[in-house]
Design a protein around this motif. Sequence first.
Motif, PDB file in Angstrom:
ATOM      1  N   THR A   1       7.313  -0.838  -6.736  1.00  0.00           N
ATOM      2  CA  THR A   1       6.718  -1.715  -5.729  1.00  0.00           C
ATOM      3  C   THR A   1       6.104  -2.930  -6.408  1.00  0.00           C
ATOM      4  O   THR A   1       5.829  -2.923  -7.625  1.00  0.00           O
ATOM      5  N   VAL A   2       5.855  -3.964  -5.624  1.00  0.00           N
ATOM      6  CA  VAL A   2       5.220  -5.162  -6.149  1.00  0.00           C
ATOM      7  C   VAL A   2       3.784  -4.862  -6.565  1.00  0.00           C
ATOM      8  O   VAL A   2       3.311  -5.373  -7.593  1.00  0.00           O
ATOM      9  N   GLN A   3       3.081  -4.036  -5.813  1.00  0.00           N
ATOM     10  CA  GLN A   3       1.701  -3.703  -6.149  1.00  0.00           C
ATOM     11  C   GLN A   3       1.617  -2.978  -7.505  1.00  0.00           C
ATOM     12  O   GLN A   3       0.726  -3.242  -8.326  1.00  0.00           O
ATOM     13  N   GLU A   4       2.544  -2.077  -7.749  1.00  0.00           N
ATOM     14  CA  GLU A   4       2.574  -1.369  -9.031  1.00  0.00           C
ATOM     15  C   GLU A   4       2.849  -2.325 -10.174  1.00  0.00           C
ATOM     16  O   GLU A   4       2.255  -2.227 -11.262  1.00  0.00           O
ATOM     17  N   LEU A   5       3.727  -3.275  -9.937  1.00  0.00           N
ATOM     18  CA  LEU A   5       4.067  -4.236 -10.985  1.00  0.00           C
ATOM     19  C   LEU A   5       2.905  -5.182 -11.258  1.00  0.00           C
ATOM     20  O   LEU A   5       2.623  -5.529 -12.421  1.00  0.00           O
ATOM     21  N   GLU A   6       2.184  -5.621 -10.221  1.00  0.00           N
ATOM     22  CA  GLU A   6       1.026  -6.497 -10.421  1.00  0.00           C
ATOM     23  C   GLU A   6      -0.115  -5.771 -11.123  1.00  0.00           C
ATOM     24  O   GLU A   6      -0.818  -6.360 -11.965  1.00  0.00           O
ATOM     25  N   PHE A   7      -0.319  -4.499 -10.801  1.00  0.00           N
ATOM     26  CA  PHE A   7      -1.342  -3.720 -11.497  1.00  0.00           C
ATOM     27  C   PHE A   7      -1.000  -3.598 -12.985  1.00  0.00           C
ATOM     28  O   PHE A   7      -1.878  -3.664 -13.851  1.00  0.00           O
ATOM     29  N   LEU A   8       0.288  -3.433 -13.283  1.00  0.00           N
ATOM     30  CA  LEU A   8       0.721  -3.350 -14.673  1.00  0.00           C
ATOM     31  C   LEU A   8       0.424  -4.644 -15.414  1.00  0.00           C
ATOM     32  O   LEU A   8      -0.013  -4.623 -16.576  1.00  0.00           O
ATOM     33  N   LEU A   9       0.608  -5.793 -14.762  1.00  0.00           N
ATOM     34  CA  LEU A   9       0.406  -7.068 -15.430  1.00  0.00           C
ATOM     35  C   LEU A   9      -1.049  -7.297 -15.823  1.00  0.00           C
ATOM     36  O   LEU A   9      -1.341  -7.674 -16.960  1.00  0.00           O
ATOM     37  N   VAL A  10      -1.981  -7.083 -14.896  1.00  0.00           N
ATOM     38  CA  VAL A  10      -3.384  -7.429 -15.171  1.00  0.00           C
ATOM     39  C   VAL A  10      -4.087  -6.398 -16.041  1.00  0.00           C
ATOM     40  O   VAL A  10      -5.113  -6.707 -16.651  1.00  0.00           O
TER      41      VAL A  10
END
Length: 459
Positions: free
Chosen positions: A28-37
């Motif tokens: 999901t996009v939310q999982e990917l954004e959490f990974l980035l920050v």
Amino acid sequence: MDAPMTSGSVHPAVLLLELGHRARQAQTVQELEFLLVNDTRLLLPYRQAVWWTQEGGVQTLSGVVQPDSNAPYAQWAVQVCRHMAQHQPRLGVFTAADVPLDLAAQWSQWWSAHALWLPVSQPTPGATPGETVSAGLLVVGAEPFPADRLPVLGEWCSIWGHAWWALQRRRMASPRQWWTHLRQQQAQAAWWRRPVLWAVAAAAVLAVWPVHLTVLAPGELVAAQPAVLRAPMDGVVEQIHVQPSEMVKQGQLLFNLDEAQLASRLEVSEQALQTAEAEYRQFAQLALGDARSKSQLAALAGKIGERRAEQAFLAEQRQRAQVLAPHDGMVLFDAPSEWMGKPVQTGERVMRIAQPDAVEVEAWLPIGDAIPLQMGARVQLYLAADPLAAVQAQVRYVAYDAVARPDGQYAYRVRAELLQPGKLRIGLKGTAKLQGEKVSLAYWMVRKPWASIRQWVAL
């Protein structure tokens, strides 16, 4: 789950491979954004990280499950990120001195001294790197960021951005998201480089582009002006003397009706005439000496005239029972076996005689497709026997009233004369394309759907 990794003794390239593996596994996009920050710390230590998009503002903060977009910190961070996206489209470090004074005044309240901007550009074919910045990662630390780690961070943002845009395209199924994304793209490009404007202009031009209003209708090749041979009287067809599509000469016997009843009536009429004449001669002799017999001669003479008229009528009827060809041509009718012994009524059509080279197109225009057709309108007949070559013709007349076809449907009869007469066999069937007046392409497209809607909706 993957085992935790520390950046102390691991080569940055290995860490980059590990982060790329995690990005590809994100669902999901939310999982990917959490990974980035949060997991970018494997490559570079920092205190805070902000993931920002031009469409939604602050999306994710490091160490926070759900950021509040109305919080003062989030609103201030949005302004800083928007400023960096406009003035620094490439990866680089910056400080409070690189932002406007109103933003720099609150720097110490929210952040440490050093910050790093990592833009994420949308992959647009033909665009230069950093030209379409619409998102970015902003990290803040107390110490200056090592210069040797910046290329690794740039590669990580490129890998992560590729995965993020892939998931964004998957989310474009929603019309609202698609429209928002499209508006965002259009706002970033100059007006002459906006595909939507060109698409709207092209659609407007196409909508008013003049085209011929055309319809399709069943059609066939028929005789232009055939001579119709009908039953001269009530009777039964006794014999057909020609074959279908046979060339006949003028005066040739085509068919005849059963003459048995006519012959019997004619014989009775002849006998009655002879009797009347004999009776007249007898009274004529008696009239020489008998005045009474002389007075009956006028009545007997009238009776003889009546018998002669009856005999002449029956003789003419017997002669009419044999139907002859009125002129040379090709005889057109069904199988002879279907007519022999068949009762017919006066005026019933039995066969036709046509000229082989006098051929025209007959089409049946359905009531729902009855477009205005002018005399001389173009008609193309695509025969089932030769669908690649069209027979060219022009409208000769269109029937005023719709008539019932053999299949039970009502249609208008259309006759069209050939532009280039050739050796075309009468009876070939196909599909006729009738060309009407010029209309706009938009009207041509909505005419049939709108006509169907009008049958059910009253506006």
